[in-house]
Design an enzyme around this catalytic site. Sequence first.
Site, PDB file in Angstrom:
ATOM      1  N   ASP A  25      -7.489  26.151  27.236  1.00 48.19           N
ATOM      2  CA  ASP A  25      -8.364  25.649  27.230  1.00 48.19           C
ATOM      3  C   ASP A  25      -8.382  24.580  25.878  1.00 48.19           C
ATOM      4  O   ASP A  25      -8.395  25.118  25.171  1.00 48.19           O
ATOM      5  CB  ASP A  25     -10.199  26.558  26.482  1.00 48.19           C
ATOM      6  N   LYS A  86      -9.647  15.242  21.141  1.00 50.45           N
ATOM      7  CA  LYS A  86     -10.062  15.537  22.717  1.00 50.45           C
ATOM      8  C   LYS A  86     -10.352  13.742  22.711  1.00 50.45           C
ATOM      9  O   LYS A  86     -10.788  13.049  24.003  1.00 50.45           O
ATOM     10  CB  LYS A  86     -10.630  16.014  23.078  1.00 50.45           C
ATOM     11  N   GLU A 184     -13.659  22.024  32.591  1.00 50.15           N
ATOM     12  CA  GLU A 184     -14.141  23.016  32.359  1.00 50.15           C
ATOM     13  C   GLU A 184     -15.504  23.940  32.805  1.00 50.15           C
ATOM     14  O   GLU A 184     -15.892  25.068  33.071  1.00 50.15           O
ATOM     15  CB  GLU A 184     -14.869  22.267  31.077  1.00 50.15           C
ATOM     16  N   ASP A 206     -22.826  23.915  28.852  1.00 51.31           N
ATOM     17  CA  ASP A 206     -22.055  23.236  27.469  1.00 51.31           C
ATOM     18  C   ASP A 206     -22.699  23.206  26.324  1.00 51.31           C
ATOM     19  O   ASP A 206     -22.639  22.080  26.113  1.00 51.31           O
ATOM     20  CB  ASP A 206     -20.812  22.881  28.206  1.00 51.31           C
TER      21      ASP A 206
END
Lengths: 616, 107
Positions: A25, A86, A184, A206
């Site tokens: 992850d 990211k 994800e 999330d």
Amino acid sequence: MALLQIAEPGQSAAPHQHKLAAGIDLGTTNSLVATVRSGEANTLKNTEGRDMLPSVVRYSAEGVTVGDAAMQAADNDAENTIVSVKRLMGKGYSETLALNDKVPYRLVDQQGLVAIDTALGVKNPVEVSAEILATLANTASETLGGELNGVVITVPAYFDDAQRQATKDAAKLAGLTVLRLLNEPTAAALAYGLDSGQEGVIAVYDLGGGTFDISILRLRRGVFEVLATGGDSALGGDDFDHALVSWMQQQAGVSNLSHQQMRQYLTLARSVKEQLSATDTVNFSLPGTQQQAELSRAEFNQLISPLVKKTSRACRQVLRDAGLTAADIATVVMVGGSTRVPLVRSEVAAFFGSEPLTSIDPDKVVALGAAIQANVLVGNKAEADTLLLDVIPLSLGLETMGGLTEKIIPRNTVIPVARAQEFTTFKDGQTAMALHVVQGERELVENCRSLARFELRGIPPMPAGGAHIRVTFQVDADGLLSVSAQEKSTGVQANIQVKPSYGLSDDQVADMLKGSMQYARQDMQQRLLREQQVEAERVLEAVGQALKADAALLSAAEFANIEQALAQLAKIKQGDDTAAIKAAIEHTNTLTDDFAARRMDQSIRQALKGHNVDEV
Amino acid sequence: MAISMTTAAAERVRSFLHNRGKGIGLRVGVKTTGCSGLAYVLEFVDTLNDDDQVFEHDDLKLIVDGKSLVYIDGTQLDFTKEGLNEGFKFNNPNVNGECGCGESFTV
């Protein structure tokens, strides 16, 4: 001797044939690695006993550090310590200009792509991510006692081709074999075993440290389809902490905090927040003062309520995008540490009208799902039919004459997929064709996103419309596109691997989808206009050629008439009156009917000259 | 003839079986492959075969096929940690030689 793990019945590997696989992850704030051993998925701890690796990389004169050590240095050496890389993956330099004031390090232009100037030279986001991946892979191979055969890396569902390719490149740079990239939310659903459960619609909520994503997935025949994604790339648990710090400042009566004090307050806020998930009130002393303070969960809920409400609004929006209501959602999965906050859980339960799944640690659930998928893909599990498929988020197509988009693969098509379509030449004797690959839902190319351009050369000269050019779009299991074009009579071909230089944010994808609905009518009218303009151009070209070749067949008056009609058509074509262009084309066609017939007769006469009827 | 396991190994086997949700026990055995002749087998068991022998260890069943038993008789199964790595280990009194990595052996 080597340490062994328990295998499924009949699946024992021969010695030295153990396939080691891990799920990673690669998060904005934290990254994790997990693997399946003896049938059980677990996250792996590094030598310090921690399984969460802060996604922070520091480039200093002493070398490269990753994780906690890098984060501790963030305060003193902010310009060489890269956090949240990211957010930069697959982005062009021009796209990140707005970030320049917000990040402490210097962003630079590296052939159009963004990179960061550090004490160890210019580093691009791919290199930075590779450091994080290599650190995680190192933990995994030390834990598993061997080199990894392959990894599954998770990416947000809204990541576009550029961002996915950048992630793959980072893995390659870290010396890893990517079995596949996994969305994800899909990974989270897998961790809960939803792939073997009932078909239906799943919402994955999330809420991480700095980002919020809501995804709506549909499970059908073992395939997870992403129906819609939404969220807020600047909303997360960190905002809860800041809200709490503001409240504490009020209590303490201090307005300006030094950097040092801010850190103290943030650490305290985080600890108070975490305690309030378990207890009703927390007592604490305010840093730098003699004051005691007390905060109840109800008060805390009030502080963060506006933030949580924001997530509910995003949920409502994403349901609308998917054309669903909360009642259609069968299961809600919670991901991200901030979903431990009781108010978040109760709000989500109230919104969707059902208790969300929370039994798996929300920090680890994505990595665990990736590990399960990696274990299947590397071949350690017999049930290989649990291979997961994803869909492409935005339609892929080509630009055709008039700046129109021809969709080759529509959005939500299950990948991997290959689709082909035939195109032809527009002009007589045309020997090359420019292919422009675009992504988006709109009718006009200028409103879509340009992915790549390439040329097919060496088409044999033929009349317009004579050549058959087959264009094939292929999207592999990771969502990466390759396009090839082949002229059928000669076999000449050209192709391109789409590795676009600019990324799209989730907001942009959402905007593009929204735009396609909002501008549907306008787009259709534009398309009709462009089509008529292209047709007018074709008529002008064809009649012009005919006049040049066979003017002798016409009287001076006829010639003048046609010339005038052509001039008129050329003029009207410039305007935006679709009906008028159509009328002018028809007028030209009628006017030249007789001319066309005479040309036809003449060519037949010439063809038959010297032959008798029997031969024909 | 008997096969046994340490408390540490038993705890892990119990937890793995529970986690898997099905299975009647743990198969230990050998197969004739590997760089040094024989290799260990460690698998979950869903159904028993005809020539299987079952050794009870508290509530757990250790299952060995007749052919394997002669190679691993007296073995104690252990669960150990070596650095970050952890897993099962065969303490087999019959072993005469191992390959470098210990994944296969001769008797």
